[in-house]
Write a protein that holds these residues in place. Structure first.
Motif, PDB file in Angstrom:
ATOM      1  N   ARG A  89       0.819  -1.206   0.000  1.00  0.00           N
ATOM      2  CA  ARG A  89       0.000   0.000   0.000  1.00  0.00           C
ATOM      3  C   ARG A  89       0.857   1.262   0.000  1.00  0.00           C
ATOM      4  N   VAL A  90       1.926   1.285   0.802  1.00  0.00           N
ATOM      5  CA  VAL A  90       2.663   2.547   0.918  1.00  0.00           C
ATOM      6  C   VAL A  90       3.723   2.714  -0.168  1.00  0.00           C
ATOM      7  N   ILE A  91       4.135   1.619  -0.822  1.00  0.00           N
ATOM      8  CA  ILE A  91       5.256   1.752  -1.758  1.00  0.00           C
ATOM      9  C   ILE A  91       4.851   2.578  -2.978  1.00  0.00           C
ATOM     10  N   GLY A  92       3.559   2.640  -3.261  1.00  0.00           N
ATOM     11  CA  GLY A  92       3.116   3.419  -4.411  1.00  0.00           C
ATOM     12  C   GLY A  92       2.667   4.821  -4.066  1.00  0.00           C
ATOM     13  N   GLU A  93       2.793   5.219  -2.796  1.00  0.00           N
ATOM     14  CA  GLU A  93       2.328   6.553  -2.397  1.00  0.00           C
ATOM     15  C   GLU A  93       3.193   7.644  -3.020  1.00  0.00           C
ATOM     16  N   THR A  94       2.542   8.613  -3.602  1.00  0.00           N
ATOM     17  CA  THR A  94       3.261   9.690  -4.264  1.00  0.00           C
ATOM     18  C   THR A  94       3.232  10.967  -3.451  1.00  0.00           C
ATOM     19  N   ALA A  95       2.025  11.366  -3.062  1.00  0.00           N
ATOM     20  CA  ALA A  95       1.837  12.693  -2.483  1.00  0.00           C
ATOM     21  C   ALA A  95       2.724  12.955  -1.264  1.00  0.00           C
ATOM     22  N   PRO A  96       2.782  12.038  -0.276  1.00  0.00           N
ATOM     23  CA  PRO A  96       3.601  12.353   0.893  1.00  0.00           C
ATOM     24  C   PRO A  96       5.085  12.477   0.546  1.00  0.00           C
ATOM     25  N   LEU A  97       5.544  11.688  -0.426  1.00  0.00           N
ATOM     26  CA  LEU A  97       6.959  11.766  -0.790  1.00  0.00           C
ATOM     27  C   LEU A  97       7.243  13.030  -1.588  1.00  0.00           C
ATOM     28  N   LEU A  98       6.265  13.459  -2.369  1.00  0.00           N
ATOM     29  CA  LEU A  98       6.448  14.680  -3.159  1.00  0.00           C
ATOM     30  C   LEU A  98       6.734  15.868  -2.249  1.00  0.00           C
ATOM     31  N   VAL A  99       6.023  15.944  -1.118  1.00  0.00           N
ATOM     32  CA  VAL A  99       6.218  17.110  -0.256  1.00  0.00           C
ATOM     33  C   VAL A  99       7.339  16.925   0.753  1.00  0.00           C
ATOM     34  N   THR A 100       7.736  15.670   1.046  1.00  0.00           N
ATOM     35  CA  THR A 100       8.762  15.493   2.076  1.00  0.00           C
ATOM     36  C   THR A 100      10.137  15.178   1.516  1.00  0.00           C
ATOM     37  N   VAL A 101      10.206  14.422   0.449  1.00  0.00           N
ATOM     38  CA  VAL A 101      11.500  13.931  -0.031  1.00  0.00           C
ATOM     39  C   VAL A 101      11.965  14.696  -1.265  1.00  0.00           C
ATOM     40  N   GLY A 102      11.026  15.176  -2.073  1.00  0.00           N
ATOM     41  CA  GLY A 102      11.416  15.896  -3.275  1.00  0.00           C
ATOM     42  C   GLY A 102      11.984  14.960  -4.329  1.00  0.00           C
ATOM     43  N   LEU A 103      12.863  15.502  -5.153  1.00  0.00           N
ATOM     44  CA  LEU A 103      13.386  14.717  -6.269  1.00  0.00           C
ATOM     45  C   LEU A 103      14.778  15.223  -6.614  1.00  0.00           C
ATOM     46  N   VAL A 104      15.700  14.314  -6.936  1.00  0.00           N
ATOM     47  CA  VAL A 104      17.000  14.707  -7.485  1.00  0.00           C
ATOM     48  C   VAL A 104      17.297  13.820  -8.679  1.00  0.00           C
ATOM     49  N   ALA A 105      18.369  14.175  -9.408  1.00  0.00           N
ATOM     50  CA  ALA A 105      18.687  13.407 -10.609  1.00  0.00           C
ATOM     51  C   ALA A 105      19.726  12.329 -10.330  1.00  0.00           C
TER      52      ALA A 105
END
Lengths: 361, 324
Positions: free
Chosen positions: A279-295
């Motif tokens: 259930r949690v491995i596909g969560e997007t929204a919480p990671l978008l605001v907490t972890v962000g993204l790098v290359a």
């Protein structure tokens, strides 16, 4: 003993005549259902072909024509009650078929779009220095694994112990309020869990902090109630005789729980935990605001942004770079990998539960 | 239902039953039960922490002057349309999904051949397992495009209903389609809860109805549906809670702009709270973050109310129904 029915013969004159409506209650032949279906499909097919063929229109129109025809036929031959029954059967069955359409369509869309970049480079390289074609999601896959494993490490002990408390020890108001709030927690929107982690670490570390561990905290908030629920159900079906036998041998309660109760239900618990991870491995929204993204690859969850598969897929699709297609392709492939992971986890959970079914006997 | 696990009274003949019970409690026992209790309390603390930290970080937005809030008209004017969008999308999803879910649950429990029923239930559960980002990508690229002819048809023939006033969006990324995607996502939840209560219908009620000559539908209407009504309601409310908080699907599908409108097929609908947070957060600076957290707090309170209500209905039913 047999009942002699001839005795009732004299009464026959008094008994009311057979109801007239019985005459109407004939029965349609069994083959009427496929027959009407084929006829409806042919008629609708011809009509739809006249105005330009469209598969969706064809299927929907066929279902409607079939249902109405069958209803009218049944009403004429079998009476209104049977006709209503047939109508409902047709409606319920079409509803089920309708519910399957999105599932099939989702899988088709993801697979057809995702296979384009489902190659070794995608799994082997990160997006570091990549503009346009090439590149991959190696960094995002690693990031997803790190964040999810950390979340699982936090959630599983808490969830397991809480379930043990609720089933083995809990009584009175505390247990009841924990049960209620675990249920409430199940309904927390994932974005709110993400905002909680943001608010927590903003209050502790100051604004703008984005790192993997914050994402794990957000995912734990979502994961803990699922683990509690699943474990609780499994512990409840452990037969009481096993516990009593253990107590009778003088084994203290905590050792009974660890040595008897949990091993008995371990298959169900493992399967529940696997579903919670899925259930949690596909969560997007919480990671978008907490972890962000790098290359690039970041292996340290306590320092700096990390890439995760769902956020990578979202960002590649929503904010593509200048040659647009390579970014969109990567988004689809990331989604494909995600859906494969989730399906495999679900399947694994089923297999675990079946292979080591609770030893209730 | 709870199982009483406390060791029973000692067998007859031992007078020291209370002492014997106490003697079993070891230090290890006390530590273990303490740990278990601590974990339970930790969950309560976390939930309280969620509320507390959201309030703390939302406070600056509540205190800020109106002209510093994005849009320049204060917090209420900023969050109001978002609340409207959230409720509208969730209600559309609920209206579509509930009848469908009840029908699907009936199909699985009462119509499908017994041997494949469990497998069909699993297939529907798979719908719940698909990550929301996948639904978002599917909705934005497949469903929205496929829906354009439907939107034009709605505008042409049903345009006199304010909901379909149009002009129809050229991309298909409308409130209606966002609602449809949400409906697909909450369908398995409502189905699962309804299926559960339909299966609990006392077999004797069903057989009695059939024995009286009822057709299958009459049996369902007289025995199954009245028994399962509260289950359907609570399942629908759980689905509503999920639909209110769904983020990525709406963020990808709905192209949001403009304020409050009931026109479902145009291109001027407000975003939902959750989708707005996901879209604005990556570029937000200090006060914007506080404003977004304040909107998240509103969402939290709405879903909390909806879910608590659903749970209350479920729990009350569990106590009073004869099943179990």
């Amino acid at each position: 003993m047999t009942i002699d029915t001839t005795q009732r013969d004299p009464d026959r004159d008094i008994a009311p005549a057979p109801p007239v409506t019985l005459e109407k209650q004939g029965q349609l032949p069994r083959m009427i259902v496929p027959g009407v279906l084929v006829a409806a499909a042919v008629v609708v097919g011809v009509l739809v072909a006249l105005i330009g063929f469209n598969i969706g229109l064809f299927v929907i129109a066929t279902a409607i024509v079939f249902t109405i025809t069958l209803y009218v036929l049944a009403r004429a031959v079998e009476g209104s009650r049977k006709a209503t029954d047939r109508l409902v059967t047709a409606v319920v069955t079409s509803a089920f078929a309708l519910a399957l359409i999105p599932l099939v369509s989702v899988i088709l869309t993801i697979v057809t779009n995702g296979v384009a970049r489902f190659d070794a480079e995608f799994f082997g390289s990160s997006m570091r220095g990549v503009v346009g074609e090439g590149g991959g999601a190696y960094h995002a896959i690693i990031g997803t694994l790190i964040v999810t494993v950390l979340a699982a490490v936090m959630s599983i002990p808490i969830g397991l112990l809480t379930a043990v408390y609720l089933v083995e020890y809990g009584k009175g108001r505390l247990a009841r309020s924990i049960t209620f709030f675990v249920d409430v927690m199940t309904g927390i929107p994932s974005i709110v869990a993400g905002l909680f982690a943001v608010a927590l670490f903003t209050a502790l570390l100051g604004p703008g902090a984005r790192f993997g561990f914050a994402g794990s905290v957000a995912l734990s908030v979502l994961m803990i109630p699922v683990v509690v629920r699943a474990t609780e159900e499994m512990l409840k079906i452990v037969p009481n005789e096993l516990r009593e036998a253990s107590y009778a041998l003088g084994v203290p309660k905590w050792r009974t729980i660890i040595k008897i109760v949990i091993p008995t239900s371990i298959a169900g618990i493992t399967s529940g935990i696997t579903l919670a991870i899925a259930r949690v491995i596909g969560e997007t929204a919480p990671l978008l605001v907490t972890v962000g993204l790098v290359a690039n690859v970041n292996l340290n969850p306590f320092d700096g942004r990390m890439a995760t598969l769902p956020v990578f897929a979202y960002n590649s699709y929503a904010n593509p770079g200048v040659p647009r297609d390579p970014y969109i392709d990567r988004a689809w492939t990331a989604a494909l990998i995600l859906i494969i992971i989730v399906m495999v986890l679900n399947l694994a959970a089923r297999l675990i539960a079946r292979a080591f079914a609770p030893k209730t006997r | 239902m709870s199982i009483d696990t406390s060791p029973g009274p000692a067998p007859a003949g031992t007078d020291r039953s209370t002492n014997a019970n106490k003697a079993v409690v070891q230090p290890g026992d006390r530590i273990f039960s303490g740990l278990a209790k601590g974990a339970g309390i930790l969950i309560l603390v976390v939930l309280a922490g969620v509320a507390a930290f959201l309030v703390i970080e939302a406070t600056p937005a509540l205190l800020a002057p109106a002209d510093q809030i994005p849009g320049g008209n204060g917090l209420v004017a900023y969050i109001g349309p978002l609340v409207f969008g959230t409720l509208l999308a969730a209600v559309i999803a609920l209206v579509i999904a509930t009848p469908l879910a009840v029908a699907v649950a009936l199909f699985i429990t009462h119509y499908a051949p017994r041997r494949i029923a469990a497998g069909l239930g699993y297939v529907i559960d798979l719908l719940a397992a698909v990550p929301s980002i996948v639904y978002g990508l599917w909705g934005a690229s497949t469903l929205a495009v496929a829906s354009i002819p439907l939107l034009i048809w709605l505008e042409t023939y049903l345009g006199w209903i304010p909901l379909f006033a149009g002009p129809a969006s050229g991309t298909g990324r409308t409130m209606l389609i966002a609602g449809v995607v949400l409906a697909v996502m909450i369908l398995p939840i409502i189905t699962a809860v309804s299926r559960e209560v339909f299966l609990q219908t006392p077999k004797l009620h069903e057989e009695a109805a059939l024995a009286l000559g009822a057709t299958r539908w009459e049996m369902i209407r007289m025995a199954v549906l009245p028994f399962g009504r509260s289950g359907i309601i609570s399942g629908a409310m759980l689905g509503l809670g999920r639909a209110l908080g769904e983020t990525m699907a709406v963020a990808l599908v709905l192209s949001a702009s403009g304020g409050i409108t009931f026109n479902l097929i145009g291109s001027g609908n407000p975003a939902t709270i959750a989708a707005n947070i996901a879209l604005q957060f990556p570029e937000a600076n200090r006060l914007d973050v506080n404003v977004l957290i304040a909107s998240g707090l509103v969402l939290f309170l709405i879903t909390l109310a909806v879910n608590s209500l659903a749970r209350l209905i479920i729990n009350r039913r569990r106590e009073f129904s004869g099943a179990n």
